[in-house]
Write an enzyme that holds these catalytic residues in place. Structure first.
Site, short mmCIF file in Angstrom:
data_model
loop_
_atom_site.label_atom_id
_atom_site.label_comp_id
_atom_site.label_asym_id
_atom_site.label_seq_id
_atom_site.Cartn_x
_atom_site.Cartn_y
_atom_site.Cartn_z
N ASP A 33 -8.92 -7.52 -42.03
CA ASP A 33 -9.35 -6.77 -40.84
C ASP A 33 -8.70 -7.37 -39.60
O ASP A 33 -8.88 -8.55 -39.30
CB ASP A 33 -10.87 -6.84 -40.72
CG ASP A 33 -11.45 -5.89 -39.68
OD1 ASP A 33 -10.70 -5.43 -38.81
OD2 ASP A 33 -12.67 -5.63 -39.75
N ARG A 71 -5.29 8.05 -31.47
CA ARG A 71 -5.70 7.90 -32.87
C ARG A 71 -4.65 7.14 -33.67
O ARG A 71 -4.98 6.38 -34.58
CB ARG A 71 -5.95 9.27 -33.49
CG ARG A 71 -6.56 9.19 -34.88
CD ARG A 71 -7.91 8.49 -34.84
NE ARG A 71 -8.61 8.57 -36.11
CZ ARG A 71 -9.84 8.16 -36.30
NH1 ARG A 71 -10.53 7.66 -35.29
NH2 ARG A 71 -10.41 8.25 -37.48
N SER A 127 -18.82 -1.83 -38.29
CA SER A 127 -17.94 -1.68 -37.13
C SER A 127 -18.79 -1.70 -35.86
O SER A 127 -19.58 -2.62 -35.66
CB SER A 127 -17.11 -0.41 -37.26
OG SER A 127 -16.14 -0.31 -36.25
N HIS A 131 -9.96 -2.93 -41.67
CA HIS A 131 -11.27 -2.61 -41.10
C HIS A 131 -11.95 -1.48 -41.85
O HIS A 131 -13.19 -1.44 -41.94
CB HIS A 131 -11.10 -2.23 -39.63
CG HIS A 131 -12.37 -2.08 -38.89
ND1 HIS A 131 -13.24 -3.13 -38.65
CD2 HIS A 131 -12.96 -0.99 -38.31
CE1 HIS A 131 -14.29 -2.70 -37.97
NE2 HIS A 131 -14.15 -1.41 -37.76
N ASP A 132 -11.19 -0.55 -42.40
CA ASP A 132 -11.76 0.60 -43.10
C ASP A 132 -12.39 0.25 -44.44
O ASP A 132 -12.93 1.14 -45.12
CB ASP A 132 -10.69 1.67 -43.33
CG ASP A 132 -10.60 2.67 -42.18
OD1 ASP A 132 -11.40 2.56 -41.23
OD2 ASP A 132 -9.73 3.56 -42.24
#
Length: 483
Positions: free
Chosen positions: A427, A265, A196, A461-462
């Site tokens: 992603d 968040r 990232s 993305h995680d």
């Protein structure tokens, strides 16, 4: 109709006021929260996050530290943790770069036995094998988990920097890390590894200190921020700065902007995962509190399971991280661009700074006029012929991106290191096209030591936090391979 989601924000405010009165917490302290939920659950994997307040070491840099975009820090501290054993010639060091909100706590230690954010990737025999490598991970400059950032005290007056803190670049963060390495007697890294934002840092490290880096790993990273990722981070900053508690960044003697942090968040979480995963995991199911055969009636607060998931993610995070750190570090991500024009501009800024040029006050821009917007809408994209080194085949599926590729290639022309690049097809924050472009540019420059993997996992993305078999397996193979 009841609004428990609004009640939740109000109850959190009341609890913070009560806790502050009882504890008399100093302004620089971040509130501790209960231990976060485990990183796996029956519904799907989740990364481990923690509010790290102990267990790290500190490097103190007691000299002025000039910054790319003007100004300087009179001094700074970096929090760091280590695993493994440093060999005799100090040649086995792996510097692990973090994402935006991560701490130095990548793996548990005797000083802090809590699960680290890359717990399953680091250790004896694991992807980053601590029987072979000495692993260092820092909390980045600008952070709030031990390193100097906006919540730190300005030595000139003993008050938190707040938004008096200078704008940072990714390069500033990496230069601070190399000061730490020099203090530890490490002349050259075995590998610079990042995911990232950490992937940005690993590329920046090879650019800033090419002779001090042997191998480079960039996982779900990029060599150039995209307009879409900048837009999402801008939205996060906007909701944060709109929270009345933010007070233009000077909130440390009062309540933090916890509602804005929760919303920020939630926006971030949308970019961290993927629609296909959520379809499998939640579909259109709603939370059912009814005791009858009929489902509960719809409500305006979180109702669908995906809404309750986002609400939970925001609630878990909103008091763990400093809002100003999020603002400053996300802005540094926006500014990262390895294209030749941007690197030349940064170098010119550094030279002007070193020559004693005065730094202009940073002002938020005046909104563009209708005429400006109309002109931008009808303007042509920049020419793709500037600063190119002849034609080279690019396989990116985004034709509009070709305009900047020659300049990006030129900015990366000195990058000759063995490099592992990994991207994830699901992603949306750092789309896989960006990893393809990075690999393409390096190969087009003649670097024949580039390894590229593209993963198809649904976690977005995680994936770099969750896929031990594929991400971890590729990383282990690359680190242990001969150059």
């Amino acid at each position: 109709m009841a609004f428990p989601c609004i009640d939740q924000n109000e109850l959190r405010t009341a609890r913070l006021i009560k806790d502050r009165a009882r504890r008399g917490a100093p302004p620089e302290d971040l509130p501790n929260l209960p231990t976060p939920p485990p990183s796996t659950d029956p519904e799907g994997p989740e990364p481990a996050y923690a509010n790290v307040v102990s267990g790290y070491q500190l490097y103190d840099h007691n000299e002025p530290f000039p910054l790319d975009y003007g100004g300087h820090l009179p001094s700074f501290s970096l929090a760091y943790e280590t695993w493994g054993t440093l060999n005799a010639d100090r040649s086995n060091v792996v510097l692990l770069h973090t994402g935006l909100s991560a701490s130095s706590h990548a793996h548990s230690t005797p000083s802090n036995p809590a699960e680290g954010w890359w717990e399953k990737f680091i250790g004896p025999g694991k992807s980053v094998d601590t029987d072979k490598y000495f692993v260092i991970c820092t909390n980045v400059l600008g952070g709030c988990y031990g390193s100097t950032g906006p919540s730190s005290l300005d030595p000139s007056d003993g008050e938190p920097y707040a938004t008096r803190f200078p704008i940072l670049s990714i390069f500033d963060m990496v230069r601070a890390q190399f000061h730490l390495l020099s203090a530890l007697g490490v002349d050259k890294l075995y590998a610079s590894v990042g995911s990232s934002m950490g992937g940005m840092q690993s590329i920046a490290a090879a650019y800033l200190e090419p002779d001090r880096v042997r191998k480079v790993v960039s996982i779900s990273g990029t060599a150039r921020s995209s307009p879409s990722s900048i837009a999402m981070r801008h939205a996060q900053r906007s909701v944060l700065m709109a929270d009345p508690n933010w007070k233009r960044g000077f909130y440390y003697d009062d309540l933090p902007p916890h509602t804005g942090m929760k919303l920020a968040r939630q926006i971030a979480t949308i970019t961290y995962r993927s629609g296909p995963e959520w379809e499998q995991r939640f579909s259109l199911r709603r939370r059912n509190t009814s005791l009858t055969a009929l489902s509960s009636p719809p409500v305006l607060c979180p109702d669908f399971l995906i809404e309750t998931y986002l609400d939970h993610q925001g609630e878990q995070f909103c008091l763990k991280y400093d809002a100003n750190s999020l603002i400053y570090i996300s802005k540094a991500m926006d500014l990262f661009d390895m294209s030749r024009e941007n690197l030349d501009e940064l170098q010119a800024r550094r030279e002007a700074r070193d020559a004693g040029a005065q730094v202009a006050d940073a002002l938020c821009a005046v909104p563009p006029s209708k005429a400006d917007l109309a002109a931008a809408a009808t303007s042509s994209p920049p020419s793709s012929t500037k600063k190119g080194k002849g034609k080279a085949p690019f396989i990116s599926s985004l034709p509009s991106s070709h305009a900047y590729l020659p300049s990006l290639r030129a900015g990366l022309e000195q990058h000759a290191h063995p490099t592992l690049i990994m991207g994830v097809q699901s992603d949306t924050l750092f789309p896989v096209e960006q990893q393809r472009e990075l690999a393409e540019c390096l190969k087009a420059n003649g670097n024949d030591k580039v390894v590229y993997y593209e993963l198809s996992q649904p976690w977005g993305h995680d994936t770099f936090l969750l896929d031990v078999n594929n991400v971890g397996g590729a990383l282990k193979g690359f680190l242990e391979s001969r150059d």
